[in-house]
Write a protein that holds these residues in place. Structure first.
Motif, PDB file in Angstrom:
ATOM      1  N   VAL A  71       0.834  -1.204   0.000  1.00 31.78           N
ATOM      2  CA  VAL A  71       0.000   0.000   0.000  1.00 31.78           C
ATOM      3  C   VAL A  71       0.871   1.256   0.000  1.00 31.78           C
ATOM      4  O   VAL A  71       0.665   2.184  -0.785  1.00 31.78           O
ATOM      5  CB  VAL A  71      -0.942   0.004   1.227  1.00 31.78           C
ATOM      6  N   VAL A  72       1.867   1.277   0.877  1.00 33.15           N
ATOM      7  CA  VAL A  72       2.691   2.474   1.072  1.00 33.15           C
ATOM      8  C   VAL A  72       3.459   2.846  -0.188  1.00 33.15           C
ATOM      9  O   VAL A  72       3.564   4.029  -0.547  1.00 33.15           O
ATOM     10  CB  VAL A  72       3.644   2.266   2.268  1.00 33.15           C
ATOM     11  N   VAL A  73       4.015   1.856  -0.898  1.00 31.19           N
ATOM     12  CA  VAL A  73       4.855   2.167  -2.062  1.00 31.19           C
ATOM     13  C   VAL A  73       4.047   2.672  -3.252  1.00 31.19           C
ATOM     14  O   VAL A  73       4.624   3.172  -4.217  1.00 31.19           O
ATOM     15  CB  VAL A  73       5.698   0.945  -2.487  1.00 31.19           C
ATOM     16  N   LYS A  74       2.741   2.555  -3.185  1.00 32.65           N
ATOM     17  CA  LYS A  74       1.894   3.033  -4.292  1.00 32.65           C
ATOM     18  C   LYS A  74       1.363   4.441  -4.058  1.00 32.65           C
ATOM     19  O   LYS A  74       0.601   4.964  -4.868  1.00 32.65           O
ATOM     20  CB  LYS A  74       0.725   2.063  -4.498  1.00 32.65           C
ATOM     21  N   ILE A  75       1.752   5.055  -2.960  1.00 42.67           N
ATOM     22  CA  ILE A  75       1.270   6.393  -2.619  1.00 42.67           C
ATOM     23  C   ILE A  75       2.307   7.437  -3.024  1.00 42.67           C
ATOM     24  O   ILE A  75       3.511   7.247  -2.826  1.00 42.67           O
ATOM     25  CB  ILE A  75       0.985   6.495  -1.107  1.00 42.67           C
ATOM     26  N   ASP A  76       1.826   8.534  -3.582  1.00 42.81           N
ATOM     27  CA  ASP A  76       2.703   9.646  -3.926  1.00 42.81           C
ATOM     28  C   ASP A  76       2.824  10.541  -2.692  1.00 42.81           C
ATOM     29  O   ASP A  76       2.034  11.460  -2.476  1.00 42.81           O
ATOM     30  CB  ASP A  76       2.118  10.424  -5.106  1.00 42.81           C
ATOM     31  N   TRP A  77       3.822  10.275  -1.863  1.00 43.00           N
ATOM     32  CA  TRP A  77       3.976  10.999  -0.616  1.00 43.00           C
ATOM     33  C   TRP A  77       4.370  12.454  -0.839  1.00 43.00           C
ATOM     34  O   TRP A  77       4.083  13.320  -0.001  1.00 43.00           O
ATOM     35  CB  TRP A  77       4.996  10.301   0.280  1.00 43.00           C
ATOM     36  N   GLN A  78       4.998  12.736  -1.959  1.00 37.78           N
ATOM     37  CA  GLN A  78       5.315  14.127  -2.271  1.00 37.78           C
ATOM     38  C   GLN A  78       4.034  14.924  -2.489  1.00 37.78           C
ATOM     39  O   GLN A  78       3.906  16.079  -2.055  1.00 37.78           O
ATOM     40  CB  GLN A  78       6.206  14.190  -3.518  1.00 37.78           C
ATOM     41  N   ASP A  79       3.057  14.311  -3.135  1.00 39.47           N
ATOM     42  CA  ASP A  79       1.757  14.943  -3.320  1.00 39.47           C
ATOM     43  C   ASP A  79       1.077  15.174  -1.971  1.00 39.47           C
ATOM     44  O   ASP A  79       0.468  16.219  -1.723  1.00 39.47           O
ATOM     45  CB  ASP A  79       0.884  14.072  -4.217  1.00 39.47           C
ATOM     46  N   TYR A  80       1.213  14.205  -1.061  1.00 37.90           N
ATOM     47  CA  TYR A  80       0.616  14.343   0.265  1.00 37.90           C
ATOM     48  C   TYR A  80       1.244  15.507   1.036  1.00 37.90           C
ATOM     49  O   TYR A  80       0.560  16.214   1.777  1.00 37.90           O
ATOM     50  CB  TYR A  80       0.779  13.050   1.067  1.00 37.90           C
ATOM     51  N   LEU A  81       2.546  15.697   0.875  1.00 40.43           N
ATOM     52  CA  LEU A  81       3.202  16.829   1.527  1.00 40.43           C
ATOM     53  C   LEU A  81       2.633  18.157   1.031  1.00 40.43           C
ATOM     54  O   LEU A  81       2.420  19.092   1.823  1.00 40.43           O
ATOM     55  CB  LEU A  81       4.716  16.781   1.277  1.00 40.43           C
ATOM     56  N   ARG A  82       2.407  18.251  -0.258  1.00 41.37           N
ATOM     57  CA  ARG A  82       1.831  19.484  -0.803  1.00 41.37           C
ATOM     58  C   ARG A  82       0.428  19.723  -0.257  1.00 41.37           C
ATOM     59  O   ARG A  82       0.038  20.862   0.019  1.00 41.37           O
ATOM     60  CB  ARG A  82       1.814  19.416  -2.325  1.00 41.37           C
TER      61      ARG A  82
END
Length: 558
Positions: A71-82
């Motif tokens: 699950v975690v590796v499929k998330i765009d965490w950079q987008d979440y930071l924005r």
């Protein structure tokens, strides 16, 4: 001897204890097999049952951790930071993701994130803008080749975190001479424009109170660079240090993932951030024995990630610079600094310290040398160095006993540490080597007893159950492999299945034996120093070719 090698009588007691415990249990098991074979047989059955239960528990945690990893590796965490800049909108987004979750790990993850974001909104506490956070990437090295370091830097510049917030320290050893500095300068010339800052340090040899090792080099490098960061006007409280092995291949979203956790934690300065180390960089080129060892190391990381109460810092990981400075940097007289820094923080903050599992992969090298024999020797030495974490005993156990950390928490953690070191040395030997001894030396009276009749049957059933759960490990191993290099045929893939029949042998030779030697050396005062695992590549494939390491920019926005 240097002053840092002097030990008090109390220090020697704690250094002797782990080795003495192993040899006492080992000798007692042999003695009971001769004189009290029934007792020995019952002990063996109980020990086998204990390990079957551990195998079942490990398999459950392995699968749980792997499912969260997917699950975690499929998330765009950079987008979440924005998205963090607008908390109400981000909360709405998270709730939508929670409602749309298909699998349980996804629901669990987004349910947790919803709860964290609701808490942040309720407290009306402003989040630090993620662009205020810097990452200081520390890469200590000795004599690694330009090729190995170059692949690590190639992965760094592939990161989706803003490059103007990434800084690098390439920490060399002066004792290696001009060749190490030449490699460092070559890398700086190639990559200096890809980072906010690119520092090169050269750790002097023979400083008082130090052993030759990564910890002393790392501590020197950070202490050298901190004044320069202050001169640049960088807020040290918002700098996250990533202490990486030289062969570390990072996931493109790694720094975004770390930053996200740092900003959302209630106590970010009481946390280390631990990725899952997967030994994949050169796994197709490694001998079968080494592949089994390396994959087992990766599975251990998966398993521990699903048990935060047991998770400790290991190998490459990240932590706030503020925290690192408050605990006095890494100890310079410890061989395995990656694990001990957790204990430094736990003791310093009186138990208020945890390791946050990131469920984010990094890829490292397997042991590989020019010849198979040298490869096997290197693997043994690496495992011996890791098992030498029993060196912590005199520095850790007395302080845990006296610590003001919560009593049950520190006692439980001490038990985990002691039990882990004992099992590392004893388990494989007791199960595979001594498990059948009472049948051969117990005498005619024992061999005709009910216990003797049932011992092999019971042992076989228990080991069959344990082997069944090995299937999960094989499955996950095959999924996480990078694509097979073109130079290898299908038989190489077949060997990825067949290699698992070597587990009993590998468990003894590269599990118990190096741990026994490490504990015995410490017991006898024959101290080890840091041994640098040679890094060798025979192809261009690395862990970055694994599909879980591929860039997924924009996925979460869909």
């Amino acid at each position: 001897m240097p002053t840092y090698r002097k030990r008090s009588a109390q220090d020697r007691f704690w250094e002797i204890l782990p080795g003495f415990t192993f040899w006492f249990v080992f000798s007692a098991s042999i003695g009971l097999s001769f004189w009290k074979p029934v007792w020995a047989a019952l002990f063996i059955i109980c020990f086998d049952l204990y390990w079957v239960l551990k195998a079942v528990n490990t398999a459950i945690h392995l699968m749980s951790s792997y499912r969260m990893f997917r699950v975690v590796v499929k998330i765009d965490w950079q987008d979440y930071l924005r998205r963090l800049s607008d908390k109400p909108a981000f909360l709405k987004f998270l709730k939508e993701r929670e409602l749309g979750a298909v699998v349980r790990p996804e629901r669990v993850l987004f349910s947790r994130e919803v709860a964290r974001m609701e808490k942040k909104i309720e407290t009306k506490k402003e989040l630090v803008p993620f662009l205020d956070c810097y990452h200081l990437i520390l890469i200590p090295f000795v004599d690694e080749s330009f090729e190995v370091l170059n692949s690590s830097f190639s992965a760094l510049i592939g990161s989706q975190y803003p490059k103007e917030r990434l800084m690098v320290i390439l920490a060399s050893e002066a004792r290696i001479g001009e060749s190490a500095l030449a490699v460092a300068e070559q890398l700086k010339e190639k990559y200096k424009n890809n980072f906010a800052q690119f520092f090169i340090t050269s750790h002097p040899d023979g400083l008082e109170g130090e052993i030759k090792g990564k910890s002393a080099n790392a501590a020197y490098a950070v202490s050298t660079v901190v004044p320069q960061l202050e001169a640049l006007g960088i807020n040290l409280d918002l700098v996250i240090v990533s202490n990486f092995d030289s062969d570390t291949i990072v996931h493109p979203q790694y720094f975004a993932r770390v930053t996200y956790e740092f900003l959302l934690q209630d106590h970010p300065y009481r946390r280390s951030y631990q990725p899952i180390a997967i030994y994949n960089n050169n796994i197709w080129d490694s001998p079968a024995f080494i592949r089994v060892v390396s994959v087992s190391n990766s599975f251990w990381q998966f398993t521990e990630s699903s048990r935060p109460d047991r998770l400790r810092t290991f190998s490459s990981h990240s932590m706030p610079l503020k925290t690192l400075l408050e605990v006095g940097l890494w100890r310079k007289d410890i061989v395995n600094e990656d694990g001990f820094i957790f204990w430094q923080c736990y003791l310093h903050y009186e138990g208020d310290y945890q390791v946050v599992p990131l469920f984010m992969p990094i890829s490292l090298d397997t042991c590989l040398a020019d010849t198979t024999w040298q490869t096997l020797k290197n693997q043994y030495k690496q495992k011996r160095r890791w098992a030498y974490n029993v060196e912590y005993y005199p520095h850790l156990i007395p302080k845990l006993i006296k610590s003001k950390a919560p009593f049950f928490d520190r006692m439980y953690k001490m038990y985990q540490y002691v039990e882990g070191d004992f099992n590392w040395a004893a388990a494989s030997i007791l199960i595979s080597t001594l498990g059948w001894l009472p049948l051969f030396v117990g005498g005619p009276e024992f061999t005709t007893s009910v216990v003797a009749f049932n011992l092999p049957k019971t042992t076989k059933v228990l080991m069959t159950i344990a082997t069944f759960f090995l299937i999960f490990s094989v499955y996950i191993n095959l999924i996480l492999l990078p694509p097979r290099p073109a130079k290898y045929g299908r038989m190489r893939s077949v060997m990825m299945y067949l290699q698992w029949i070597m587990v009993p042998f590998v468990s003894v030779v590269f599990g118990s034996l190096p741990a026994i030697e490490a504990q015995t050396r410490l017991m006898l005062g024959k101290y080890l120093e840091f041994w640098v695992t040679p890094k060798t590549r025979k192809g261009v494939t690395t862990g970055l070719d694994m599909k879980e390491m591929q860039s997924i920019k924009g996925v979460s926005a869909k």
